[in-house]
Design a protein around this motif. Structure first.
Motif, mmCIF file in Angstrom:
data_model
loop_
_atom_site.group_PDB
_atom_site.id
_atom_site.type_symbol
_atom_site.label_atom_id
_atom_site.label_comp_id
_atom_site.label_asym_id
_atom_site.label_seq_id
_atom_site.Cartn_x
_atom_site.Cartn_y
_atom_site.Cartn_z
ATOM 1 N N ARG A 33 0.843 -1.202 0.000
ATOM 2 C CA ARG A 33 0.000 0.000 0.000
ATOM 3 C C ARG A 33 0.881 1.256 0.000
ATOM 4 O O ARG A 33 1.130 1.849 -1.033
ATOM 5 N N ASP A 34 1.389 1.634 1.164
ATOM 6 C CA ASP A 34 2.126 2.896 1.225
ATOM 7 C C ASP A 34 3.400 2.839 0.385
ATOM 8 O O ASP A 34 3.820 3.854 -0.175
ATOM 9 N N LYS A 201 1.532 8.930 13.494
ATOM 10 C CA LYS A 201 1.603 8.890 12.028
ATOM 11 C C LYS A 201 2.404 10.085 11.532
ATOM 12 O O LYS A 201 1.907 11.204 11.454
ATOM 13 N N HIS A 230 4.746 5.164 12.569
ATOM 14 C CA HIS A 230 4.721 5.217 11.105
ATOM 15 C C HIS A 230 5.490 6.475 10.731
ATOM 16 O O HIS A 230 5.007 7.588 10.928
ATOM 17 N N HIS A 232 7.779 8.196 7.634
ATOM 18 C CA HIS A 232 8.331 8.117 6.274
ATOM 19 C C HIS A 232 9.813 8.483 6.275
ATOM 20 O O HIS A 232 10.278 9.248 7.117
ATOM 21 N N HIS A 266 9.277 4.283 3.094
ATOM 22 C CA HIS A 266 9.706 3.966 4.465
ATOM 23 C C HIS A 266 11.045 3.257 4.459
ATOM 24 O O HIS A 266 11.468 2.724 3.437
HETATM 25 CO CO CO Z 1 2.266 6.909 5.031
#
Ligand code: CO
Length: 676
Positions: A33-34, A201, A230, A232, A266
């Motif tokens: 997904r991400d 996040k 989470h 990045h 990530h």
């Molecule tokens: Co994200």
């Protein structure tokens, strides 16, 4: 006193069946997904996930993120794939590891607040299709926007993960608003709502390692729910922040498989696994097994996506956040917006105006969609304001924000700006203070009526309700009522190989030799390829009448030209495609765009032209040819960078000649209509 969370080195053991650690760090994988959303414009296809699905299930991830965010939009719009089907398909291959999705709270997987009835139906169907963990966030951290979806998540017996969007106003965590007390109090709010876990996040890679340590330590002391980070990679800090968060006792970390890691995505899982081997926080993962999965990705999948990678810079980190405390992706969007307007020289003014606009709009976190709302308003201010007047061109979304449709801002919105934005606002000039969805009319029944005879089940209806224009087009493809264009079809590895050969030819300057040969007539066998040579974009038609490929035509398109096929030339892979928003709560209000008076008008039509003040897409015309309009009355809604701008009649009179229609892309200064 022994600290359960302290990282201790016990015994180095690299074997696959080494004894389990005392308190292993749990890992959620974001590759599906991400990962592809961040690096490959969310273009990952289900068929490219299947080759690794069973192996991914064996790793021992806490969860696999498989859905949500921009996937729903991109799949039905650009991939001709039913988003609901992806969950069901992957579930057939992945039977042990829970699925997680990113849910934009009341925005679901779209860009506005939807009505409660639609939100309830969406969560229920996502759950019934196989979703297990609902990672829920709200761009303003206003948890009243969680109420409806959380009730349904709980009713379905699923895992509610509550997010706190991490943002800053200073070079590091702190200041008056986003300090450690803010995050602790938000975590307590989430726990009170029944959060099964709490996620910090950090969508823009803002969190610095020692701040990660401090905030995780504080959250662990304040709440019982597991803490999930989470963060990045964008700024380059996240692997360090992961390690400090682990030292502070974080429970779960998000990573990607290495082909999908780094840049705006990530950190990779493999270095973290090796880092923790031999400690009491060992993940227990088998590094060889991870390597096998990577091998499949590299050989069978990456060739199809590599061209989507933004390789305009050598550096894989973006230090914007270190310089401006602003997400990297947001700044590059602004740069592109300015470039399209031939105003790149104003970038320093934008950097200066941005914190001011953000503060005036309530010091809101910068995350989709608020980063666009603040960013585009800033660009509008820099481009259209003068010394006598600020906020001359206010976007529909800023008006909605001022009305309270997104929720409560971190600090009150500047009252002058709010008053100006709400002048003539159709829902009322007095802002609301209630939960935003309370003012929204139910919308599911209307969607059912609209799709009668087309939608076969509730999932179809929801697809349409979320994305009326592209959703309906997708349903027409799905049920064979319209042919999907070539551009949405999957490409095979063989086609990729041919395309690479074409690129090679192009680089040698041999693609333009077509004039030497007489072109044969085009046949039905023609296929169109998008070919990119450095920053130039070619559309190439290819036929294969039995021999080697014959290039039928090459059309060079200017960089940045709006194309209706997958936005391969999109400058920022992380950016979701611009959605048409016909039913948005946004509504026009008078803010004259000041078109230049002496514009040329289309042949034969006399009057005052209404010109596009910026490049964008026509959402709709509110007037037809022949309608009488007053000066200042809204005539057309133009969407630019996902924001809606209400464009007003520059003069009174009848609408003559309308040059475009809903969905058309227009350039700056295009004459949209003529009034006379
Ligand atoms: Co994200």
């Amino acid at each position: 006193m022994s600290d359960h969370n302290q990282v201790k080195i016990t015994k180095m053991d690299y074997s696959k069946d080494r004894p389990a650690a005392e308190n292993p760090v749990k890992i959620q994988d974001l590759t599906l997904r991400d990962g592809h959303q961040s690096l490959f414009a969310t273009r990952g296809r289900t068929e490219d996930m299947i080759p690794v699905a069973e192996k991914m299930d064996e790793v021992g991830f806490w969860a696999l993120e498989t859905w949500g965010g921009a996937t729903f939009d991109t799949m039905h719009r650009f991939l001709n794939e039913d988003p609901w089907e992806r969950i069901r398909t992957l579930k057939r291959y992945i039977t042990k590891t829970p699925f997680s999705m990113l849910l934009r709270a009341q925005n679901l997987v779209g860009y506005r607040n939807y009505a409660d009835d639609l939100a309830e139906a969406f969560v229920k169907r996502a759950s019934e299709n196989g979703m297990d963990i609902f990672r829920t966030f709200d761009a303003l951290n206003d948890y009243r926007n969680f109420e409806t979806v959380v009730r349904v998540i709980k009713e379905c017996g699923k895992h509610f993960q509550g997010c706190i969007c991490y943002t800053m106003t200073e070079p590091r965590m702190g200041g008056e608003v986003y300090n450690i007390d803010y995050y602790v109090s938000k975590a307590k709010d989430l726990e009170a709502m029944g959060a099964d876990s709490i996620c910090l996040k950090d969508m823009a890679g803002l969190i610095a390692p020692y701040d990660a340590y401090a905030v995780v330590k504080a959250l662990k002391a304040a709440v019982k729910a597991p803490i999930h980070l989470h963060s990045h990679f964008t700024s380059g800090m996240s692997p360090m922040s992961h390690l400090k968060a682990i030292e502070a006792g974080v429970d779960i970390i998000d990573t990607c498989m290495s082909p999908y890691a780094y840049r705006t995505s990530h950190a990779a899982v493999e270095p973290l696994v090796m880092t923790l081997i031999g400690t009491n926080r060992d993940t227990g993962f088998d590094i060889k097994q991870l390597a096998e999965i990577n091998e499949i990705f590299e050989k069978k999948v990456m060739p199809k996506y590599r061209h989507l990678l933004d390789d305009s810079k050598v550096s894989i980190i973006d230090i914007s956040v270190l310089l401006h405390q602003t997400p990297g992706g947001m700044l590059s969007n602004l740069v592109n917006q300015l470039r399209e307007m031939d105003a790149l020289h104003k970038i320093d003014e934008v950097y200066k105006e941005l914190p001011r606009v953000r503060k005036e709009l309530g010091q809101i976190p910068l995350v989709t969609p608020t980063s666009q709302i603040v960013g585009i308003q800033t660009v509008n201010n820099v481009l259209f304001d003068d010394e006598n007047e600020r906020y001359k061109m206010i976007t529909g979304q800023v008006k909605d924000l001022c009305y309270g449709l997104y929720g409560k801002t971190a600090i009150p919105i500047d009252s002058d700006v709010q008053k100006k934005a709400l002048k003539g606002y159709p829902r009322g000039e007095e802002p609301i203070t209630c939960r935003p969805a309370e003012v929204l009319e139910p919308e599911l029944e209307q969607a059912k009526r609209d799709t009668e005879g087309l939608a076969q089940d509730l999932d179809d209806v929801i697809t349409y309700a979320l994305y009326p224009v592209t959703g309906k087009r997708f349903l027409n493809w799905k049920y064979g009522k319209e042919d999907p264009p070539e551009a949405v079809k999957a490409r095979t590895l063989e086609e990729i190989k041919k395309e690479e050969e074409l690129v090679k030819l192009a680089k040698l300057g041999k693609l333009v030799q077509k004039s030497e040969k007489k072109a044969p007539p085009k046949t039905d066998a023609i296929r169109t390829f998008n070919v990119f040579v450095d920053n130039e974009y070619f559309e190439v038609g290819v036929e294969e009448p039995g021999g080697s490929p014959i290039i039928s035509y090459v059309q060079q398109l200017p960089a940045g030209v709006p194309v209706s096929r997958p936005a391969l030339a999109a400058p920022k892979p992380a950016a979701a495609p611009a959605p048409p928003k016909p039913a948005a709560p946004a509504a026009p209000a008078p803010t004259p765009p000041k078109p230049k008076a002496a514009a040329p008008t289309p042949a034969g039509v006399e009057g005052t032209p209404l010109k596009a003040p910026m490049p964008g897409m026509i959402v709709k015309y509110l007037k037809q040819v022949g309608d009488e309009v007053n000066k200042g009355e809204t005539v057309v809604i133009l969407e630019a960078m996902k924001m809606e701008n209400a464009l007003q009649a520059p003069a009174a009179g009848a609408v003559k000649g309308i040059n475009f229609s809903s969905g058309d892309s227009v350039a700056k200064d295009d004459v949209l209509c003529v009034i006379g």
